[in-house]
Design a protein around this motif. Sequence first.
Motif, PDB file in Angstrom:
ATOM      1  N   ALA A   6       0.842  -1.189   0.000  1.00  0.00           N
ATOM      2  CA  ALA A   6       0.000   0.000   0.000  1.00  0.00           C
ATOM      3  C   ALA A   6       0.878   1.241   0.000  1.00  0.00           C
ATOM      4  CB  ALA A   6      -0.912   0.000   1.221  1.00  0.00           C
ATOM      5  N   TYR A   7       0.439   2.248  -0.678  1.00  0.00           N
ATOM      6  CA  TYR A   7       1.113   3.540  -0.666  1.00  0.00           C
ATOM      7  C   TYR A   7       0.764   4.182   0.663  1.00  0.00           C
ATOM      8  CZ  TYR A   7       2.526   8.157  -2.207  1.00  0.00           C
ATOM      9  OH  TYR A   7       3.132   9.374  -2.328  1.00  0.00           O
ATOM     10  N   ASN A   9      -0.073   6.304   3.956  1.00  0.00           N
ATOM     11  CA  ASN A   9      -0.514   7.608   4.402  1.00  0.00           C
ATOM     12  C   ASN A   9       0.595   8.102   5.332  1.00  0.00           C
ATOM     13  OD1 ASN A   9      -1.601   9.593   6.185  1.00  0.00           O
ATOM     14  ND2 ASN A   9      -3.658   8.881   5.697  1.00  0.00           N
ATOM     15  N   VAL A  17      -3.534   2.066   6.395  1.00  0.00           N
ATOM     16  CA  VAL A  17      -4.219   2.385   5.149  1.00  0.00           C
ATOM     17  C   VAL A  17      -4.913   1.148   4.609  1.00  0.00           C
ATOM     18  CG1 VAL A  17      -3.900   3.108   2.753  1.00  0.00           C
ATOM     19  CG2 VAL A  17      -2.693   4.295   4.572  1.00  0.00           C
ATOM     20  N   ILE A  22     -10.243   3.430   2.448  1.00  0.00           N
ATOM     21  CA  ILE A  22      -9.591   3.887   1.216  1.00  0.00           C
ATOM     22  C   ILE A  22      -8.236   3.200   1.073  1.00  0.00           C
ATOM     23  CG2 ILE A  22      -8.736   5.871  -0.088  1.00  0.00           C
ATOM     24  CD1 ILE A  22     -11.763   5.941   0.380  1.00  0.00           C
ATOM     25  N   VAL A  23      -8.004   2.638  -0.110  1.00  0.00           N
ATOM     26  CA  VAL A  23      -6.742   1.979  -0.427  1.00  0.00           C
ATOM     27  C   VAL A  23      -5.970   2.902  -1.362  1.00  0.00           C
ATOM     28  CG1 VAL A  23      -5.667  -0.025  -1.518  1.00  0.00           C
ATOM     29  CG2 VAL A  23      -7.767  -0.305  -0.187  1.00  0.00           C
ATOM     30  N   HIS A  24      -4.712   3.157  -1.033  1.00  0.00           N
ATOM     31  CA  HIS A  24      -3.810   3.964  -1.861  1.00  0.00           C
ATOM     32  C   HIS A  24      -2.634   3.072  -2.240  1.00  0.00           C
ATOM     33  CE1 HIS A  24      -5.793   7.639  -0.425  1.00  0.00           C
ATOM     34  NE2 HIS A  24      -5.706   7.125   0.784  1.00  0.00           N
ATOM     35  N   THR A  70     -10.377   9.936 -12.852  1.00  0.00           N
ATOM     36  CA  THR A  70     -11.185   8.972 -12.121  1.00  0.00           C
ATOM     37  C   THR A  70     -12.003   8.158 -13.103  1.00  0.00           C
ATOM     38  OG1 THR A  70     -11.313  10.338 -10.141  1.00  0.00           O
ATOM     39  CG2 THR A  70     -13.023   8.699 -10.416  1.00  0.00           C
ATOM     40  N   ASP A 102       1.044  12.336  -7.144  1.00  0.00           N
ATOM     41  CA  ASP A 102       1.139  13.004  -5.849  1.00  0.00           C
ATOM     42  C   ASP A 102       2.199  14.102  -5.882  1.00  0.00           C
ATOM     43  OD1 ASP A 102       3.632  11.754  -5.521  1.00  0.00           O
ATOM     44  OD2 ASP A 102       2.939  10.365  -3.972  1.00  0.00           O
ATOM     45  N   VAL A 108      -0.358   7.251  -8.246  1.00  0.00           N
ATOM     46  CA  VAL A 108      -1.067   6.534  -7.197  1.00  0.00           C
ATOM     47  C   VAL A 108      -2.453   6.133  -7.708  1.00  0.00           C
ATOM     48  CG1 VAL A 108      -1.982   6.696  -4.833  1.00  0.00           C
ATOM     49  CG2 VAL A 108       0.149   7.882  -5.442  1.00  0.00           C
ATOM     50  N   SER A 110      -6.098   4.977  -6.178  1.00  0.00           N
ATOM     51  CA  SER A 110      -6.867   4.947  -4.929  1.00  0.00           C
ATOM     52  C   SER A 110      -8.302   4.530  -5.217  1.00  0.00           C
ATOM     53  CB  SER A 110      -6.894   6.333  -4.275  1.00  0.00           C
ATOM     54  OG  SER A 110      -5.621   6.721  -3.845  1.00  0.00           O
ATOM     55  N   TYR A 111      -8.858   3.779  -4.287  1.00  0.00           N
ATOM     56  CA  TYR A 111     -10.271   3.410  -4.390  1.00  0.00           C
ATOM     57  C   TYR A 111     -10.789   3.081  -3.004  1.00  0.00           C
ATOM     58  CZ  TYR A 111      -8.737  -1.485  -4.017  1.00  0.00           C
ATOM     59  OH  TYR A 111      -8.191  -2.665  -3.586  1.00  0.00           O
TER      60      TYR A 111
END
Length: 146
Positions: A6-7, A9, A17, A22-24, A70, A102, A108, A110-111
């Motif tokens: 995961a990216y 936070n 995260v 929310i997954v990044h 998106t 970013d 990145v 994200s969802y």
Amino acid sequence: TLNFVAYPNPTKGAEAVAENTIVHVKVNGSVDDVVSHLKKLVADNDMMVMGELHQGRVLSMTGLSLQSETLFVGSPVVGKQLFSAEPGAGVVVPVRINIYADAQGNTVASYAKPSALLGTFGNPKVDKIAGMLDAKFQNIVQTLAK
């Protein structure tokens, strides 16, 4: 736990995260390249892009320079199952995947985890479908990160 990196936070770390809604995930390629790859992966997973929001282009009207796209991803077959079990599922599906650059120049994806949002309906049929969607989206994003 999720089986991909995961990216993180900056204030929470990757584990927090991955456990949250929310997954990044840091992915490979430019925003445009990732969006193109994502569209192919969506089709390969028996889903379709149901809509696109070009946030970067829209926000450029305000003077903000931002790379952000998106895609709204879903499946009419899965949608029929969800909406038959829970007519209010449209607040969650199709699933929204945001691809952006970013501040450090990383791309990145994200969802929101479908199970986290669909779980609020408290419907076992919906929960089962949501778990399947979680696995599909995890697989897609994991592939983007390779």
